[in-house]
Enzyme design. Structure first.
Site, PDB file in Angstrom:
ATOM      1  CB  ALA A   2      -0.918  -0.008   1.212  1.00 49.97           C
ATOM      2  CB  ILE A   3       3.587   2.292  -2.387  1.00 52.15           C
ATOM      3  CG1 ILE A   3       4.227   0.897  -2.342  1.00 52.15           C
ATOM      4  CG2 ILE A   3       4.633   3.394  -2.408  1.00 52.15           C
ATOM      5  CD1 ILE A   3       4.976   0.560  -1.089  1.00 52.15           C
ATOM      6  N   GLY A   4       0.771   3.742  -2.202  1.00 62.33           N
ATOM      7  CA  GLY A   4      -0.084   4.918  -2.345  1.00 62.33           C
ATOM      8  C   GLY A   4       0.424   5.919  -3.364  1.00 62.33           C
ATOM      9  CG  ASN A  35      -2.042   2.877 -12.114  1.00 61.65           C
ATOM     10  OD1 ASN A  35      -2.972   2.059 -12.091  1.00 61.65           O
ATOM     11  ND2 ASN A  35      -1.214   3.039 -11.102  1.00 61.65           N
ATOM     12  CB  CYS A  58      -3.568   2.595  -8.133  1.00 62.20           C
ATOM     13  SG  CYS A  58      -2.715   2.484  -6.545  1.00 62.20           S
ATOM     14  CE  LYS A  71      -0.242  -2.565 -13.926  1.00 56.88           C
ATOM     15  NZ  LYS A  71       1.079  -2.380 -13.315  1.00 56.88           N
ATOM     16  CB  THR A 122       6.376  -9.472  -6.620  1.00 53.23           C
ATOM     17  OG1 THR A 122       5.235  -8.610  -6.559  1.00 53.23           O
ATOM     18  CG2 THR A 122       6.756  -9.877  -5.215  1.00 53.23           C
TER      19      THR A 122
END
Lengths: 220, 275
Positions: B53-55, B107, B110, B138, B239
């Protein structure tokens, strides 16, 4: 440039409540005290960030506390097993200090053994939460040791250049007493090299990546 | 097949030696205004994946264009700019300000910020009017009718699709039963996502025949081959870069003997049947 190599476990030893994991060094550079390595934790998706504790000839040794599935898997390694190791990463301690005093709390003593060896065996004070945890002070025989409820910060005398690693409340207390201190912080990291933005840490009023900016930061 | 990174999974400026293993670098998402991102903890490991949850932490459009982009150009890598926002105009204004890059990835998915009120197709249409650069949409695999969304963004002018983004998930501390992430929920990535990614790529390629950048849980060369067999033209690593910064070179070596054009033919035939 940090390297990533698959290294063999040379030994796994209990040190009080902690575990010392010794790996054969291969082509890896031990780096500066306070820098860290990402160690593959068998069976887990993400590696774990650990600062180097000792750098005996041909080896790299890490002090671990089994606190979750990753560190448990690392503590359960057997001699001869191989894991990927990536490092050294981040910024370590500045070693050009005049009157060093090393301050460690619990597993935060890990980088201090390597650090003490590199700057001529300076005075060391360590604090632990139990006598069993305090047995790890055997890795730093010159250290003055206190056990909870005595706080290690009570042993800090003025006019020293403090280099500290330990739990967050301890580091905050050190920062308050010694604005010139160098503090090694900790944060959950997925990558260790600036890719994941997971290790966000407030630096100069902004959230920054601890793996890139730290983990050793000036107290003020 | 071009091998890229998934947006937000690599910083080419701190790790140029990793970026140089790729056929193009995809930036972290750029929003009109700077964003500090969410409070820590921002990441959590799960059984076969991880949550983040970088945001959308990023320097904002102005600083990105003035400071970051010129430094990225020095790497001499094809650049894909991930663009985000909170309404169609946000996206379109950033697109209009970009030139000299390989492609723009919008994006639209998100899971860690509030969603834009405009639909994916409205955002793509606004961006189409703002730029002639290739536009990749995306999308999230969480849409109940993903094929329909893909058709809508294709009709709005998307040149390609990026599939998939993370899926919303949650992890609890085993003892306290409190969420591990400060934000509570985050985006799930890693190997758990691969079957979802394969299905999404398969569905959207059949629905649109647009070029697809496939991603989600890629760890090995075999994962790349399977995404291509489902219709991906290009593949991104996400990842896996966290645990293995050498993954691009390793994956490339693992597929060196595979004829990916032939594999892609499988996808084409399957999509004819589906269509």
């Amino acid at each position: 440039m940090p390297r990533r190599e698959r290294r063999s476990v040379a030994g796994v030893e209990a040190v009080g409540a902690y575990t010392l994991l010794r790996l054969d060094r291969g082509g890896l550079d031990p780096g500066v005290p306070g820098q860290f390595f990402m160690l593959e934790a068998p069976g887990r998706l993400l590696p774990r960030a650990l600062s180097l504790c000792l750098a005996p000839a041909g080896e790299l040794a890490f002090l671990l506390e089994a606190v979750g599935p990753g560190t448990e898997a690392l503590c359960a390694l057997q001699p001869g097993e191989r894991i990927h190791v990536f490092g050294p990463l981040g910024n370590g301690f500045r070693l050009d200090v005049e009157r060093p005093l090393l301050v460690g709390g619990g597993i935060g003593m890990a980088p201090l053994s390597y650090l003490a060896g590199r700057i001529g065996r300076p005075p060391v004070v360590l604090g632990f939460r139990s006598d069993r945890h305090a047995e790890a002070a055997a890795l730093l025989p010159e250290a003055e040791v206190v056990v909870d409820p005595v706080l290690v910060t009570e042993l800090i005398e003025p006019d020293f250049d403090v280099l500290a690693c330990g739990p967050e409340p301890m580091l905050r207390a050190v920062a308050e007493r010694c604005p010139g201190a160098q503090l090694a912080w900790e944060a959950a990291m997925a990558c260790g090299y600036g890719a994941c933005y997971g290790c966000a840490f407030e630096i100069d009023g902004e959230l920054k990546r601890l793996c890139v900016e730290g983990p050793v930061l000036a107290a003020a | 097949m071009r091998l890229l990174n998934a947006s937000g999974c690599l910083d080419a400026l701190t790790a140029p030696e990793v970026a140089r293993q790729l056929d193009g670098f995809v930036t972290k998402t750029i929003t009109p205004l700077p964003r500090e991102g969410n409070a820590p903890p921002r990441i959590a490991e799960t059984a076969h994946g991880m949550l983040n949850a970088i945001g959308l932490a990023n320097p904002g459009r102005e600083r990105f264009l003035a400071e970051t982009l010129p430094r990225l150009h020095e790497l001499k890598l094809p650049l894909w700019i991930s663009v985000g926002g909170f309404c169609a105009a946000d996206y379109a204004e950033t697109c209009a300000a970009l030139a000299g890059v390989e492609a723009i990835e919008l994006n639209l998915s998100c899971p860690n910020v509030d969603e834009a009120a405009d639909s994916a197709a409205e955002i793509v249409a606004a961006c189409r009017r703002a730029t002639t650069l290739p536009l990749y949409a995306k999308l999230s695999a969480a849409h109940p009718d993903l094929g329909e969304v893909a058709r809508a963004v294709a009709a709005a002018g998307a040149d390609g699709l990026s599939l998939i983004n993370t899926l919303r998930g949650m992890a609890l501390h085993p003892r306290t039963l409190e969420p591990v992430l400060a934000r509570g929920q985050g985006g799930l990535s890693g190997p758990s996502l691969k079957p979802v990614a394969l299905a999404a790529v398969h569905t959207c390629y059949a629905a649109t025949k647009l070029p697809v950048v496939g991603m989600g849980g890629v760890v090995t060369g075999q994962d790349v081959v399977e995404l291509v067999a489902c219709g991906a033209r290009d593949v991104a690593l996400g990842t896996v870069l966290f645990s293995d910064p050498d993954a691009p070179s390793r994956v490339r070596a693992e597929i060196a003997s595979v004829d990916l054009d032939e594999v892609f033919g499988t996808a084409h035939e399957a999509s004819e049947v589906l269509a």
